[in-house]
Design an enzyme around this catalytic site. Structure first.
Site, PDB file in Angstrom:
ATOM      1  N   LYS A 171       0.904  -1.414  -0.024  1.00 33.72           N
ATOM      2  CA  LYS A 171       0.056   0.002  -0.049  1.00 33.72           C
ATOM      3  C   LYS A 171       0.920   1.321   0.133  1.00 33.72           C
ATOM      4  O   LYS A 171       0.459   2.254  -0.652  1.00 33.72           O
ATOM      5  CB  LYS A 171      -0.890  -0.027   1.027  1.00 33.72           C
ATOM      6  CG  LYS A 171      -2.337  -1.026   0.994  1.00 33.72           C
ATOM      7  CD  LYS A 171      -3.211  -0.840   2.177  1.00 33.72           C
ATOM      8  CE  LYS A 171      -4.111  -1.989   2.071  1.00 33.72           C
ATOM      9  NZ  LYS A 171      -5.181  -1.700   2.948  1.00 33.72           N
ATOM     10  N   ASP A 178     -10.054   2.607   1.857  1.00 34.85           N
ATOM     11  CA  ASP A 178     -10.417   2.015   3.356  1.00 34.85           C
ATOM     12  C   ASP A 178     -10.925   3.045   4.188  1.00 34.85           C
ATOM     13  O   ASP A 178     -11.792   2.682   5.181  1.00 34.85           O
ATOM     14  CB  ASP A 178      -9.037   1.628   3.821  1.00 34.85           C
ATOM     15  CG  ASP A 178      -8.270   0.323   3.206  1.00 34.85           C
ATOM     16  OD1 ASP A 178      -9.155  -0.523   2.731  1.00 34.85           O
ATOM     17  OD2 ASP A 178      -7.209   0.277   3.098  1.00 34.85           O
TER      18      ASP A 178
END
Ligand code: ATR
Length: 275
Positions: free
Chosen positions: A67, A104
């Site tokens: 990420k 997210d």
């Protein structure tokens, strides 16, 4: 005409619920696209991702351990991805330009499904998932966001980067979000998990989110239910971050109920911020 491709890049990635969830959604939307799992070793990540747009890919979900690298290689980044320092969604433009987003954060708020304005929140953990949760809760207007972590220096760093409070020990709050891996894979019972997270002797708050899913119920969910909390399960956060990614790639409204059904199909263990 070859099919448009999407995928989830991770290492490992075989356990991911994202291919089943997204392929069900693409079918429901009538799109002849395909979403695949892409096991990518960290040392191959950057060159592989740069090659994907020319190979029919419209975008990627990115999970552990990529990420931060995804955030770094993008040409443009959303404000959330910039502040969090990590991206879970890449979208490729017609010339191969790479845009980074972190769904997210928004996925957590969608899963919470009620206003956070004025509430106090406690985030457990200090990894990428915790950073996304802290940023999302602050953005949503939470009155105070505290971060507690087993390794206090990491929590202090997250708090100072994002404008939250570093909690030396967990305390009372309206909302608690477990962003640690405690309880993943059924490794601990509820009592052990409470001790590991410093929650022993603390009443569960009104709203509890556990990004861990799979063991039924997870230790944190069992603790929350024992206190009558409203529980938001990790699988719902997984579905909601996926829905936001799908909407970025397709421009269409994601069929959330279809995604929920497909994500839940077989018993599985995972963590929502891991796609
Ligand atoms: P991610 O980036 O996916 O959020 P991570 O950086 O590996 O993942 O974060 C995992 C989190 O779970 C960390 O906050 C970790 O605490 P440390 O920073 O002290 O390592 C937390 N964690 C993992 N196992 C734990 C345990 N047994 N007890 C308490 N916290 C734990």
């Amino acid at each position: 005409m070859p099919r448009t491709l999407l995928g989830v890049a991770g290492f490992p990635v075989a356990h991911s619920r994202s291919p089943a969830m997204h392929n069900a959604a693409l079918a429901e939307l009538g799109l002849d696209w395909l979403y695949v799992a892409l096991p990518l070793a960290p040392e191959r990540f950057v060159e592989a991702v740069r090659a994907f747009p020319a190979s029919g890919f419209k975008g990627l979900n990115v999970t552990v351990p990529h990420k931060e690298a995804a955030h770094a290689l993008a040409r443009t980044r959303s404000p959330g991805a910039t502040a969090i320092g990590a991206a879970n969604t890449l979208t490729f433009g017609p010339e191969g330009e790479i845009e980074a987003e972190n769904t997210d954060a928004g996925g957590l708020l969608d899963a919470l499904g009620e206003p956070m304005a004025g509430l106090s929140a406690l985030v457990l953990g200090a990894g990428g998932a915790a950073r996304a949760a802290v940023w999302a809760l602050i953005e949503a207007g939470a009155a105070e966001v505290s971060v507690f972590n087993r390794t206090p220096e990491r929590a202090a760093q997250v708090a100072s980067d994002l404008g939250a409070r570093h909690a030396i020990r967990p305390g009372g709050a309206d909302v608690l979000v477990n962003c640690t891996s405690v309880g993943l894979g059924g490794s601990m019972d509820a009592g052990q998990a409470r001790v590991a997270l410093g929650l022993d002797g603390i009443d569960p708050p009104a709203i509890v989110v556990d990004l861990v899913y799979g063991t039924e119920p997870t230790p944190v969910v069992a603790w929350a239910r024992s206190g009558g909390s409203r529980v938001v399960e990790g699988l719902e956060v997984l579905v909601r971050q996926g829905a936001r990614s799908l909407e970025l790639w397709t421009g269409l409204t994601a069929p959330v109920e279809t995604m929920r059904r497909a994500a839940a199909a077989p018993p599985d263990h995972g963590r929502a911020a891991g796609a």
